[in-house]
Design an enzyme around this catalytic site. Sequence first.
Site, PDB file in Angstrom:
ATOM      1  N   ALA A  63      -4.653  -7.410  11.835  1.00 39.93           N
ATOM      2  CA  ALA A  63      -4.466  -6.160  12.486  1.00 39.93           C
ATOM      3  C   ALA A  63      -3.009  -5.753  11.861  1.00 39.93           C
ATOM      4  O   ALA A  63      -2.150  -6.507  11.509  1.00 39.93           O
ATOM      5  CB  ALA A  63      -4.260  -5.997  13.837  1.00 39.93           C
ATOM      6  N   GLU A 109     -11.597 -12.559  11.240  1.00 36.58           N
ATOM      7  CA  GLU A 109     -12.468 -11.863  11.863  1.00 36.58           C
ATOM      8  C   GLU A 109     -13.257 -11.176  11.286  1.00 36.58           C
ATOM      9  O   GLU A 109     -14.540 -11.080  11.490  1.00 36.58           O
ATOM     10  CB  GLU A 109     -11.938 -11.056  13.036  1.00 36.58           C
ATOM     11  CG  GLU A 109     -11.295 -11.605  14.203  1.00 36.58           C
ATOM     12  CD  GLU A 109     -10.258 -11.140  15.190  1.00 36.58           C
ATOM     13  OE1 GLU A 109      -9.502 -10.259  14.693  1.00 36.58           O
ATOM     14  OE2 GLU A 109     -10.548 -11.330  16.270  1.00 36.58           O
ATOM     15  N   GLU A 129      -2.966 -14.961  16.470  1.00 31.61           N
ATOM     16  CA  GLU A 129      -2.419 -13.954  17.631  1.00 31.61           C
ATOM     17  C   GLU A 129      -1.611 -14.475  18.771  1.00 31.61           C
ATOM     18  O   GLU A 129      -0.794 -13.903  19.084  1.00 31.61           O
ATOM     19  CB  GLU A 129      -3.849 -12.921  17.970  1.00 31.61           C
ATOM     20  CG  GLU A 129      -4.530 -12.083  17.140  1.00 31.61           C
ATOM     21  CD  GLU A 129      -5.599 -12.900  16.169  1.00 31.61           C
ATOM     22  OE1 GLU A 129      -5.713 -14.378  16.328  1.00 31.61           O
ATOM     23  OE2 GLU A 129      -6.188 -12.385  15.715  1.00 31.61           O
TER      24      GLU A 129
HETATM   25  N1  COA Z   1       0.823  -6.352   9.874  1.00 32.64           N
HETATM   26  C1  COA Z   1       1.779  -5.648   9.356  1.00 32.64           C
HETATM   27  N2  COA Z   1       2.514  -6.159   8.587  1.00 32.64           N
HETATM   28  C2  COA Z   1       2.133  -7.305   8.234  1.00 32.64           C
HETATM   29  C3  COA Z   1       1.456  -8.050   8.483  1.00 32.64           C
HETATM   30  C4  COA Z   1       0.588  -7.494   9.478  1.00 32.64           C
HETATM   31  N3  COA Z   1      -0.529  -8.258   9.947  1.00 32.64           N
HETATM   32  N4  COA Z   1       1.613  -9.447   7.747  1.00 32.64           N
HETATM   33  C5  COA Z   1       2.526  -9.402   6.982  1.00 32.64           C
HETATM   34  N5  COA Z   1       2.978  -8.183   7.113  1.00 32.64           N
HETATM   35  C6  COA Z   1       4.240  -7.756   6.182  1.00 32.64           C
HETATM   36  C7  COA Z   1       5.451  -8.383   6.549  1.00 32.64           C
HETATM   37  O1  COA Z   1       5.932  -7.903   7.645  1.00 32.64           O
HETATM   38  C8  COA Z   1       6.245  -8.123   5.295  1.00 32.64           C
HETATM   39  O2  COA Z   1       6.825  -6.990   5.452  1.00 32.64           O
HETATM   40  P1  COA Z   1       8.103  -6.711   4.798  1.00 32.64           P
HETATM   41  O3  COA Z   1       7.982  -6.721   3.485  1.00 32.64           O
HETATM   42  O4  COA Z   1       8.402  -5.122   5.021  1.00 32.64           O
HETATM   43  O5  COA Z   1       9.182  -7.652   5.348  1.00 32.64           O
HETATM   44  C9  COA Z   1       5.395  -8.106   4.297  1.00 32.64           C
HETATM   45  O6  COA Z   1       4.084  -7.837   4.993  1.00 32.64           O
HETATM   46  C10 COA Z   1       4.989  -9.360   3.756  1.00 32.64           C
HETATM   47  O7  COA Z   1       4.574 -10.536   4.495  1.00 32.64           O
HETATM   48  P2  COA Z   1       5.616 -11.921   4.511  1.00 32.64           P
HETATM   49  O8  COA Z   1       5.256 -12.669   5.693  1.00 32.64           O
HETATM   50  O9  COA Z   1       7.051 -11.616   4.031  1.00 32.64           O
HETATM   51  O10 COA Z   1       4.761 -12.338   3.358  1.00 32.64           O
HETATM   52  P3  COA Z   1       4.315 -13.978   2.651  1.00 32.64           P
HETATM   53  O11 COA Z   1       3.398 -13.883   1.587  1.00 32.64           O
HETATM   54  O12 COA Z   1       5.205 -14.792   3.196  1.00 32.64           O
HETATM   55  O13 COA Z   1       3.172 -14.264   3.938  1.00 32.64           O
HETATM   56  C11 COA Z   1       1.228 -13.982   5.346  1.00 32.64           C
HETATM   57  C12 COA Z   1       1.819 -13.649   4.030  1.00 32.64           C
HETATM   58  C13 COA Z   1      -0.125 -13.176   5.727  1.00 32.64           C
HETATM   59  C14 COA Z   1       0.912 -15.324   5.433  1.00 32.64           C
HETATM   60  C15 COA Z   1       2.181 -13.657   6.495  1.00 32.64           C
HETATM   61  O14 COA Z   1       2.644 -12.249   6.490  1.00 32.64           O
HETATM   62  C16 COA Z   1       1.819 -13.702   7.991  1.00 32.64           C
HETATM   63  O15 COA Z   1       1.372 -14.795   8.661  1.00 32.64           O
HETATM   64  N6  COA Z   1       1.404 -12.577   8.580  1.00 32.64           N
HETATM   65  C17 COA Z   1       0.998 -12.162   9.885  1.00 32.64           C
HETATM   66  C18 COA Z   1      -0.458 -12.751  10.138  1.00 32.64           C
HETATM   67  C19 COA Z   1      -0.948 -12.583  11.451  1.00 32.64           C
HETATM   68  O16 COA Z   1      -0.237 -12.787  12.482  1.00 32.64           O
HETATM   69  N7  COA Z   1      -2.025 -11.816  11.783  1.00 32.64           N
HETATM   70  C20 COA Z   1      -2.506 -11.237  13.065  1.00 32.64           C
HETATM   71  C21 COA Z   1      -2.011 -10.066  13.494  1.00 32.64           C
HETATM   72  S1  COA Z   1      -2.620  -9.735  15.089  1.00 32.64           S
END
Ligand code: COA
Length: 256
Positions: A63, A109, A129
């Site tokens: 999300a 999901e 989450e």
């Molecule tokens: N929603 C909104 N923004 C998100 C996001 C999400 N689910 N996941 C990542 N982003 C954003 C980050 O805040 C970051 O923003 P910025 O560039 O403005 O700082 C950008 O995307 C890149 O994320 P980053 O974490 O720096 O990239 P990464 O390559 O190191 O890691 C992931 C990628 C996907 C592993 C990591 O971003 C992550 O774990 N995301 C969250 C996943 C999550 O918790 N999902 C469940 C949501 S309820």
Amino acid sequence: MADLLTLDRRDDGVAVITLANGKVNALSQTLLRELHEAADELAADLPGAVVITGGERIFAAGADISEFGGQDEAGPITAAFHGTLEALAALPRFVIASVSGYALGGGCELALACDYRIAGPRAVFGQPEILLGIIPGGGGTQRLARLVGPSRAKELCLTGRQVKADEALTIGLADEVTEDDPMARALALAAEVAKGPLVAQAITKRVVDAGLSGSLADGLALEREGFVEVFGTEDSRTGVASFLEHGPGKATFAGR
Ligand code: COA
């Protein structure tokens, strides 16, 4: 006109949905709406099979967390996830997820709402989450538990632990792991299925899915109905006649 995904219909009958929402394919409300529209478009003009894919490094990061607020926002978000993923899951065709990178939260999901998951060697699945102090809202608590069992689903959802491709395969979260890009295998499998008896496939999927949400007796009753129904198709006549004349696996199906 979709901006955050593409929907391509290939000559071999396979439809490919590719998520294209920036770096992490966050499943924003807009992307979910476009995905729902794509599912509706496919339902109105059914392909032979469907492949859903995302980015090479990130299938989908879940999300869009920047859209979260309080309880007022939570209802529409979970409703959009459920509506969209149910529309995809209900397509009467084999729907394959090709996952080459992170499939987290709503991304996981989305993969779970597909019929089959093909993971690349760098695929990572998870329901993180809980690390935000919340719970999955796109079907994760239900579909993951049905797929990997309640105890493993609870462990994954309660810790937010991420699962790499090999473990995903071992616990049944992924159905196959490829040595490199999973898309080639996903497209080949989808093309093979798309040539099959599509009505029989649709009945099979319907009976498996509906049967799993009820009792064994109810599921067996659904199978009996489906077995009779399928004998009304042209493909059943073609398939049986071809077997008797030429042996197994030689029939060419019309998809009717
Ligand atoms: N929603 C909104 N923004 C998100 C996001 C999400 N689910 N996941 C990542 N982003 C954003 C980050 O805040 C970051 O923003 P910025 O560039 O403005 O700082 C950008 O995307 C890149 O994320 P980053 O974490 O720096 O990239 P990464 O390559 O190191 O890691 C992931 C990628 C996907 C592993 C990591 O971003 C992550 O774990 N995301 C969250 C996943 C999550 O918790 N999902 C469940 C949501 S309820």
